[in-house]
Design a protein around this motif. Structure first.
Motif, PDB file in Angstrom:
ATOM      1  N   LEU A  35      21.594 -80.284-110.482  1.00  0.00           N
ATOM      2  CA  LEU A  35      20.759 -81.163-109.639  1.00  0.00           C
ATOM      3  C   LEU A  35      19.424 -80.513-109.315  1.00  0.00           C
ATOM      4  CD1 LEU A  35      22.891 -82.851-106.844  1.00  0.00           C
ATOM      5  CD2 LEU A  35      21.641 -83.962-108.687  1.00  0.00           C
ATOM      6  N   ILE A  47      21.094 -87.252-111.465  1.00  0.00           N
ATOM      7  CA  ILE A  47      20.772 -87.738-110.115  1.00  0.00           C
ATOM      8  C   ILE A  47      22.073 -87.882-109.306  1.00  0.00           C
ATOM      9  CG2 ILE A  47      18.609 -88.901-110.750  1.00  0.00           C
ATOM     10  CD1 ILE A  47      20.167 -91.587-110.767  1.00  0.00           C
ATOM     11  N   ASP A  48      21.947 -87.709-107.975  1.00  0.00           N
ATOM     12  CA  ASP A  48      23.059 -87.943-107.043  1.00  0.00           C
ATOM     13  C   ASP A  48      22.672 -89.234-106.328  1.00  0.00           C
ATOM     14  OD1 ASP A  48      24.729 -88.043-104.892  1.00  0.00           O
ATOM     15  OD2 ASP A  48      23.945 -86.243-103.893  1.00  0.00           O
ATOM     16  N   ASN A  69      18.911 -86.879-104.035  1.00  0.00           N
ATOM     17  CA  ASN A  69      18.217 -85.598-104.267  1.00  0.00           C
ATOM     18  C   ASN A  69      16.707 -85.771-104.396  1.00  0.00           C
ATOM     19  OD1 ASN A  69      19.270 -86.809-106.678  1.00  0.00           O
ATOM     20  ND2 ASN A  69      18.635 -85.046-107.876  1.00  0.00           N
ATOM     21  N   TYR A  96      27.389 -89.206-109.547  1.00  0.00           N
ATOM     22  CA  TYR A  96      26.346 -88.504-110.318  1.00  0.00           C
ATOM     23  C   TYR A  96      26.094 -89.275-111.613  1.00  0.00           C
ATOM     24  CZ  TYR A  96      27.276 -84.637-107.159  1.00  0.00           C
ATOM     25  OH  TYR A  96      27.399 -83.866-106.033  1.00  0.00           O
ATOM     26  N   TYR A  98      23.429 -89.582-115.268  1.00  0.00           N
ATOM     27  CA  TYR A  98      22.567 -88.754-116.127  1.00  0.00           C
ATOM     28  C   TYR A  98      21.804 -89.674-117.066  1.00  0.00           C
ATOM     29  CZ  TYR A  98      21.380 -84.865-119.332  1.00  0.00           C
ATOM     30  OH  TYR A  98      20.725 -83.922-120.092  1.00  0.00           O
TER      31      TYR A  98
END
Length: 598
Positions: A35, A47-48, A69, A96, A98
């Motif tokens: 992250l 990304i969170d 984040n 999460y 991607y």
């Protein structure tokens, strides 16, 4: 290291058998699942995020993420979504994801976001016969400093290989592999291959472990042997005196005088018998004639499918074609095969086995006039001893040049002049029958022109059942021989001064060199014309300037990928992904040293 049944099954699927080979299957890309606090445009990142809304259109899904984040929103877009993708995005869930983020006028979007669970590390992605996640787990289970050390790999190479499979942020920053990693890959590729070759070599007790001195034979010759001929003969002499049956390959350039090495070997083996197998009747005849001339004190037999089936017991040196395989052969201490690449492996092995006695074997020498790159000779020497004869007894005087359609008139004049001097001309065509795709005449189309304008024209090709007879008739009575590349190996044509190769750019340089080697065998002034429709060819221009077959073999490597060339020597060329045979001889030497010490 003991593999489990499951791991063995995976190795089988990958087509490998060692941990080193597993290490060579490096990742094709890396995904950074760490992250970051700051968004980096145009980069694939993690990304969170919480899903705020999902909007379905006919061919896409739009998702609004709140990214914790970064502290702002990002729109996710899935194009042509698969059914399973629908369930990955539920409003209100935090996970999460991607994907690659692009920003335009303050709005940021992530294309094809995917849910990720394995966060906090850089994850290698593999393209192999196994699924990427399965391969990932397998490398984690088996690749370690210890497991590679067990296979005898150097520490510096192990560190480089592990860095590729267990990546750090430094590796990600580099778009291309660092030089040190490429060197390690080359080393490991050669190490695994040469180690396997070395384990394939079987040692047998020799039937006979003695050899007489070759110098009396050399003293009777009307010429001096070259330094390299002597070196090869002395290698063989040492081999013949060992308890272990010899296995040696002698590679000579065209016209390097390997016949004398063959005869010296038979001479040294006396009073024990030697057998020599040649690929064609013409070659067997030529070798037989030479043996009669230079080994007057030995009883020599010739075996072809035309010779009577009498007992061979009384002979010291038996020379023949593959007809030898169908005869009752006496016990011989030495077996030799000339132009060994022209025989199948089974034929070569059969001859050796026919003469084996219990667990003892004859000494075995194989000869070839197809020079191989020196690097390859070093690799081959992992499983067979190699002697190279790179120099020729006398320097041939051959002019080589590239010619085009505009030079045809001059070529005809040259051919007439040579015939007037009682010399002969060979014209090599790329095909026997007409073809629309290749842009050159075939033998069938061209022969009428030559037969109309010249006398004593002979024609032959690979499928011609009478080719050996045609070559013999041409040798004695012909002016011009029209042929495909069938004359590449073998027959000695003492009056041949000129070779014209039509469509020369279609042939490998080693084949061109073999054809050029047919002319000026007896010190005649020779000419080699390469006829091409191409305006320019760097390859052919380089060939014209190079006369050594070993240098030509290296040029061939430069212009063709190693795999193609290697297939000519043994069918494993495709496994070299990193090694460049034209450049990497130092790495081969390093591997050879390390294998010896290991």
């Amino acid at each position: 290291m003991q593999l489990t049944k499951e791991q063995e099954a995976k190795f089988k699927k990958l087509g490998i058998s060692t941990i080193s080979e597993l290490a060579l299957l490096i990742p094709h890309s890396y995904e950074d699942y760490r992250l970051k606090e700051k968004l980096i445009p145009h980069v694939t990142q993690l990304i969170d995020a919480t899903v705020e809304s999902v909007h379905r259109a006919p061919n896409s899904i739009q998702i609004t993420f709140f990214v914790h984040n970064f502290g702002h929103r990002v729109t996710g877009v899935l194009f042509r979504p698969k059914p399973y993708m629908m369930h990955q995005f539920k409003v209100g869930e935090r996970d999460y994801y991607y994907g690659k983020i692009e920003c335009n006028g303050g709005n940021c979007s992530m294309s094809m976001p995917k849910k990720v669970t394995n966060i906090g590390a850089i994850t290698p992605k593999y393209k192999t016969a196994l699924r990427s996640d399965v391969m990932f787990r397998l490398t984690r289970e088996l690749l370690s400093h210890e497991s590679l050390r067990e296979e005898g790999i150097r520490d510096d190479v192990i560190s480089e290989m592990l860095a590729l499979h267990f990546p750090t942020s430094e590796l990600l920053a580099v778009k291309e592999l660092p030089t040190s990693a490429i060197e390690a890959l080359k080393y490991l590729e050669l190490y695994t291959y040469m180690k396997q070759l070395a384990t394939k070599r079987r040692y047998f007790q020799a039937l006979v472990s003695e050899a007489r001195e070759y110098k009396p034979f050399a003293a009777t010759l009307p010429f001096s042997l070259t330094q390299e001929q002597i070196a090869a003969i002395e290698d063989i002499q040492k081999d013949l005196r060992k308890d272990v049956a010899a296995k040696r390959m002698i590679v000579g350039d065209v016209g390097s005088g390997k016949t004398m090495v063959i005869l010296a070997s038979a001479y040294m083996m006396m009073p024990y018998k030697s057998i020599l197998m040649a690929p064609t009747t013409i070659l067997a005849n030529q070798l037989y004639e030479e043996a009669l001339k230079f080994l007057p004190d030995m009883k020599i037999a010739l075996v072809t499918n035309k010779t009577k089936k009498a007992s061979l017991e009384e002979y010291d040196f038996i020379i023949g074609t593959h007809a030898l395989l169908y005869r009752e052969l006496p016990e011989a201490a030495l077996v030799m095969v000339d132009e060994q690449h022209r025989f199948g492996t089974q034929q070569r092995n059969l001859l050796e086995k026919m003469i084996a006695k219990d667990k003892k074997r004859p000494h075995y020498l194989q000869f070839s006039a197809t020079p191989i790159p020196r690097t390859l000779a070093m690799i081959e020497s992992a499983h067979i001893d190699v002697s190279l004869i790179t120099s020729t007894p006398y320097k041939k005087d051959i002019d080589s040049c590239v010619i085009h359609k505009s030079d045809f008139k001059e070529l005809l004049e040259h051919i007439r002049l040579e015939i007037a001097k009682d010399n002969q001309v060979l014209i090599v065509y790329p095909l026997v029958e007409e073809s629309e795709t290749i842009g050159y005449q075939s033998i069938d189309e061209a022969r009428a022109y030559w037969e109309k304008n010249f006398e004593n024209v002979y024609v032959t090709h690979g499928k011609d059942k009478e080719k050996e007879q045609v070559l013999l008739d041409f040798r004695d009575k012909g002016d011009i021989l029209i042929s495909t590349t069938v004359v590449e190996v073998g027959i000695s044509l003492p009056r041949l001064s000129t070779v014209v190769i039509v469509g020369a750019e279609r042939l490998g340089l080693s084949t061109l060199h073999q054809l050029r080697g047919r002319v000026s065998r007896t010190g005649l002034k020779g000419y080699c014309y390469l006829y091409t429709n191409q305006n320019s060819s760097e390859r052919l221009e380089e060939f014209v300037k190079t006369s050594s077959g070993f240098d030509i073999a290296n040029l061939d490597l430069k212009y063709r990928k190693s795999g193609d060339l290697l297939k000519g020597y043994h069918q494993s060329g495709s496994q070299f992904k990193w090694v460049d045979f034209a450049e990497d001889s130092e790495i081969v030497q390093k591997v050879k040293r390390d294998l010896k010490q290991g």
